[in-house]
Design a protein around this motif. Structure first.
Motif, PDB file in Angstrom:
ATOM      1  N   LEU A 152       0.822  -1.211   0.000  1.00  0.00           N
ATOM      2  CA  LEU A 152       0.000   0.000   0.000  1.00  0.00           C
ATOM      3  C   LEU A 152       0.853   1.258   0.000  1.00  0.00           C
ATOM      4  CD1 LEU A 152      -2.857  -0.945   2.523  1.00  0.00           C
ATOM      5  CD2 LEU A 152      -3.069  -0.615   0.066  1.00  0.00           C
ATOM      6  N   GLU A 153       1.890   1.260   0.829  1.00  0.00           N
ATOM      7  CA  GLU A 153       2.784   2.421   0.863  1.00  0.00           C
ATOM      8  C   GLU A 153       3.494   2.611  -0.476  1.00  0.00           C
ATOM      9  OE1 GLU A 153       5.368   1.584   4.077  1.00  0.00           O
ATOM     10  OE2 GLU A 153       3.847   1.930   5.639  1.00  0.00           O
ATOM     11  N   SER A 154       3.849   1.510  -1.110  1.00  0.00           N
ATOM     12  CA  SER A 154       4.519   1.598  -2.408  1.00  0.00           C
ATOM     13  C   SER A 154       3.582   2.182  -3.468  1.00  0.00           C
ATOM     14  CB  SER A 154       5.007   0.215  -2.844  1.00  0.00           C
ATOM     15  OG  SER A 154       5.924  -0.317  -1.902  1.00  0.00           O
ATOM     16  N   ILE A 155       2.320   1.780  -3.410  1.00  0.00           N
ATOM     17  CA  ILE A 155       1.352   2.308  -4.389  1.00  0.00           C
ATOM     18  C   ILE A 155       1.118   3.796  -4.157  1.00  0.00           C
ATOM     19  CG2 ILE A 155      -1.052   2.169  -5.152  1.00  0.00           C
ATOM     20  CD1 ILE A 155      -0.922  -0.835  -4.568  1.00  0.00           C
ATOM     21  N   TYR A 156       0.936   4.169  -2.879  1.00  0.00           N
ATOM     22  CA  TYR A 156       0.706   5.577  -2.581  1.00  0.00           C
ATOM     23  C   TYR A 156       1.918   6.441  -2.940  1.00  0.00           C
ATOM     24  CZ  TYR A 156      -3.369   3.996   0.052  1.00  0.00           C
ATOM     25  OH  TYR A 156      -4.558   3.430   0.429  1.00  0.00           O
ATOM     26  N   GLY A 157       3.115   5.883  -2.751  1.00  0.00           N
ATOM     27  CA  GLY A 157       4.331   6.651  -3.032  1.00  0.00           C
ATOM     28  C   GLY A 157       4.978   6.302  -4.350  1.00  0.00           C
ATOM     29  N   LEU A 158       4.187   5.791  -5.294  1.00  0.00           N
ATOM     30  CA  LEU A 158       4.741   5.352  -6.574  1.00  0.00           C
ATOM     31  C   LEU A 158       5.427   6.495  -7.319  1.00  0.00           C
ATOM     32  CD1 LEU A 158       5.045   2.979  -8.506  1.00  0.00           C
ATOM     33  CD2 LEU A 158       2.844   3.589  -9.524  1.00  0.00           C
ATOM     34  N   LYS A 159       4.850   7.661  -7.238  1.00  0.00           N
ATOM     35  CA  LYS A 159       5.430   8.806  -7.939  1.00  0.00           C
ATOM     36  C   LYS A 159       6.802   9.141  -7.364  1.00  0.00           C
ATOM     37  CE  LYS A 159       2.437  11.670  -9.414  1.00  0.00           C
ATOM     38  NZ  LYS A 159       1.412  12.764  -9.519  1.00  0.00           N
ATOM     39  N   ASP A 160       6.933   9.160  -6.039  1.00  0.00           N
ATOM     40  CA  ASP A 160       8.220   9.436  -5.396  1.00  0.00           C
ATOM     41  C   ASP A 160       9.244   8.350  -5.708  1.00  0.00           C
ATOM     42  OD1 ASP A 160       7.191  11.744  -4.266  1.00  0.00           O
ATOM     43  OD2 ASP A 160       6.554  10.712  -2.433  1.00  0.00           O
ATOM     44  N   ILE A 161       8.784   7.094  -5.754  1.00  0.00           N
ATOM     45  CA  ILE A 161       9.706   5.996  -6.070  1.00  0.00           C
ATOM     46  C   ILE A 161      10.274   6.161  -7.470  1.00  0.00           C
ATOM     47  CG2 ILE A 161       9.823   3.496  -6.462  1.00  0.00           C
ATOM     48  CD1 ILE A 161       7.754   3.155  -4.252  1.00  0.00           C
ATOM     49  N   GLN A 162       9.440   6.560  -8.407  1.00  0.00           N
ATOM     50  CA  GLN A 162       9.906   6.775  -9.782  1.00  0.00           C
ATOM     51  C   GLN A 162      10.834   7.977  -9.874  1.00  0.00           C
ATOM     52  OE1 GLN A 162       6.165   7.083 -11.849  1.00  0.00           O
ATOM     53  NE2 GLN A 162       6.084   4.882 -12.315  1.00  0.00           N
ATOM     54  N   ILE A 163      10.530   9.036  -9.128  1.00  0.00           N
ATOM     55  CA  ILE A 163      11.368  10.244  -9.183  1.00  0.00           C
ATOM     56  C   ILE A 163      12.777   9.949  -8.677  1.00  0.00           C
ATOM     57  CG2 ILE A 163      11.679  12.541  -8.181  1.00  0.00           C
ATOM     58  CD1 ILE A 163       8.636  12.852  -8.257  1.00  0.00           C
ATOM     59  N   PHE A 164      12.886   9.200  -7.586  1.00  0.00           N
ATOM     60  CA  PHE A 164      14.194   8.932  -6.987  1.00  0.00           C
ATOM     61  C   PHE A 164      14.826   7.649  -7.514  1.00  0.00           C
ATOM     62  CE2 PHE A 164      12.115  11.673  -3.862  1.00  0.00           C
ATOM     63  CZ  PHE A 164      13.114  12.617  -3.637  1.00  0.00           C
ATOM     64  N   GLY A 165      14.208   7.001  -8.485  1.00  0.00           N
ATOM     65  CA  GLY A 165      14.790   5.801  -9.086  1.00  0.00           C
ATOM     66  C   GLY A 165      14.966   4.659  -8.112  1.00  0.00           C
ATOM     67  N   ALA A 166      14.013   4.497  -7.201  1.00  0.00           N
ATOM     68  CA  ALA A 166      14.114   3.458  -6.167  1.00  0.00           C
ATOM     69  C   ALA A 166      13.285   2.221  -6.508  1.00  0.00           C
ATOM     70  CB  ALA A 166      13.665   4.029  -4.823  1.00  0.00           C
ATOM     71  N   GLY A 167      12.929   2.068  -7.789  1.00  0.00           N
ATOM     72  CA  GLY A 167      12.072   0.952  -8.169  1.00  0.00           C
ATOM     73  C   GLY A 167      12.709  -0.406  -7.935  1.00  0.00           C
ATOM     74  N   ASN A 168      13.976  -0.563  -8.349  1.00  0.00           N
ATOM     75  CA  ASN A 168      14.650  -1.864  -8.180  1.00  0.00           C
ATOM     76  C   ASN A 168      14.820  -2.212  -6.709  1.00  0.00           C
ATOM     77  OD1 ASN A 168      14.872  -2.198 -10.947  1.00  0.00           O
ATOM     78  ND2 ASN A 168      16.868  -1.160 -11.039  1.00  0.00           N
ATOM     79  N   ARG A 169      15.200  -1.223  -5.929  1.00  0.00           N
ATOM     80  CA  ARG A 169      15.378  -1.470  -4.489  1.00  0.00           C
ATOM     81  C   ARG A 169      14.036  -1.851  -3.849  1.00  0.00           C
ATOM     82  NH1 ARG A 169      17.145   3.044   0.029  1.00  0.00           N
ATOM     83  NH2 ARG A 169      17.053   1.660   1.835  1.00  0.00           N
ATOM     84  N   ARG A 170      12.982  -1.192  -4.295  1.00  0.00           N
ATOM     85  CA  ARG A 170      11.663  -1.498  -3.750  1.00  0.00           C
ATOM     86  C   ARG A 170      11.244  -2.919  -4.116  1.00  0.00           C
ATOM     87  NH1 ARG A 170       9.623   1.756   0.298  1.00  0.00           N
ATOM     88  NH2 ARG A 170       7.357   1.541   0.409  1.00  0.00           N
ATOM     89  N   MET A 171      11.559  -3.330  -5.328  1.00  0.00           N
ATOM     90  CA  MET A 171      11.228  -4.686  -5.750  1.00  0.00           C
ATOM     91  C   MET A 171      11.994  -5.718  -4.930  1.00  0.00           C
ATOM     92  SD  MET A 171       8.828  -4.887  -7.924  1.00  0.00           S
ATOM     93  CE  MET A 171       9.105  -6.607  -8.320  1.00  0.00           C
ATOM     94  N   GLU A 172      13.250  -5.413  -4.623  1.00  0.00           N
ATOM     95  CA  GLU A 172      14.029  -6.326  -3.785  1.00  0.00           C
ATOM     96  C   GLU A 172      13.403  -6.455  -2.394  1.00  0.00           C
ATOM     97  OE1 GLU A 172      17.975  -4.864  -3.725  1.00  0.00           O
ATOM     98  OE2 GLU A 172      18.414  -5.366  -5.816  1.00  0.00           O
ATOM     99  N   GLN A 173      12.940  -5.336  -1.874  1.00  0.00           N
ATOM    100  CA  GLN A 173      12.295  -5.376  -0.556  1.00  0.00           C
ATOM    101  C   GLN A 173      10.985  -6.160  -0.602  1.00  0.00           C
ATOM    102  OE1 GLN A 173      12.070  -1.137   0.103  1.00  0.00           O
ATOM    103  NE2 GLN A 173      13.948  -1.106   1.322  1.00  0.00           N
ATOM    104  N   VAL A 174      10.234  -6.020  -1.693  1.00  0.00           N
ATOM    105  CA  VAL A 174       9.006  -6.802  -1.848  1.00  0.00           C
ATOM    106  C   VAL A 174       9.334  -8.296  -1.907  1.00  0.00           C
ATOM    107  CG1 VAL A 174       7.103  -7.334  -3.420  1.00  0.00           C
ATOM    108  CG2 VAL A 174       7.688  -4.952  -2.943  1.00  0.00           C
TER     109      VAL A 174
END
Length: 251
Positions: A152-174
């Motif tokens: 849920l937090e990832s969905i709500y903060g999807l825009k911030d994740i894309q801006i800071f390029g944290a997508g791969n790190r987020r996927m690893e955490q998932v």
């Protein structure tokens, strides 16, 4: 009388058995429809009440609670309790009591051997299963709640994740959280399989006990083979309620 002879014949017993089997199917269908219909009506009411209570108590009541845990309560716990717990709790009392009364009508020895088995499978074993599985179940619920909150937090903060390029790190955490859920689910599955397999032992123990009593009564010259067969069938069917109860306590 001809009606008595017809009922005592193999054809009469076959027809009676077929009617009983059909009634079991119909009654189970009605029980499932009624329990789920009532549960869903209660769900709609209780979820609204839950939201209203959270709205009046927030934000203090949400301190230290994860969104995923609250989501579990609102979505899974209420439904499981009303749709899958109330029915087995009634049947686990009604069916064994009815079987014991029938056994007592045939001979007190039948009731004497069945009563301890019912107490073990309906009282002692569920309590032990709940105690042994509490830690495993809570671990799984915590991991699942953390995963839901993280998604849920990832969905709500999807825009911030894309801006800071944290997508791969987020996927690893998932992925890490998913692996933690799998490990917890593996332990829970082992517990559920152990709990669900034990009632089969008690079913056969009840059958063996009935056969033993019937043999003893036959040697004493007071046995009734038809009563033993009928009681064995009824006792076996009555254990379906205890098996439903073990499913509830292991979930």
């Amino acid at each position: 009388r001809s009606s008595d002879l017809w009922l005592a014949s193999p054809t009469g017993w076959g027809i009676a058995t077929g009617i009983s089997a059909a009634l079991v199917v119909v009654c189970r269908y009605i029980e499932g429809v009624v329990s789920h219909a009532g549960a869903y009506h209660l769900l709609a009411h209780l979820r609204v009440r839950l939201y209203e209570k959270l709205r009046t108590l927030a934000p203090a009541c949400l301190v230290g609670r994860q969104k995923g845990g609250i989501l579990n309560i609102a979505v899974s716990d209420i439904e499981f309790f009303f749709a899958h717990t109330i029915g087995p709790m009634f049947t686990v009392i009604l069916l064994p009591c009815t079987t014991l009364v029938l056994a007592l009508c045939y001979h007190p020895l039948y009731a004497a051997v069945l009563l301890p088995i019912y107490l073990l499978i309906s009282v002692a074993f569920p309590l032990a299963a709940v105690k042994l599985g509490r830690r495993v179940g809570m671990r799984y619920r915590e991991r699942l709640g953390q995963m839901k909150a993280f998604v849920l937090e990832s969905i709500y903060g999807l825009k911030d994740i894309q801006i800071f390029g944290a997508g791969n790190r987020r996927m690893e955490q998932v992925t890490q959280r998913g692996q933690a859920i799998n490990r917890a689910a593996h332990g829970l599955t082992l517990h559920q399989q152990a709990v669900s397999s034990v009632p089969t032992f008690f079913v056969y123990l009840a059958r063996i006990s009935i056969v033993a009593v019937a043999s003893y009564l036959a040697l004493a010259g007071t046995g009734d083979p038809v009563a033993a067969i009928l009681l064995s069938y009824v006792a076996t069917a009555s254990f379906s309620s205890t098996q439903s109860l073990t499913t509830v306590v292991s979930s």
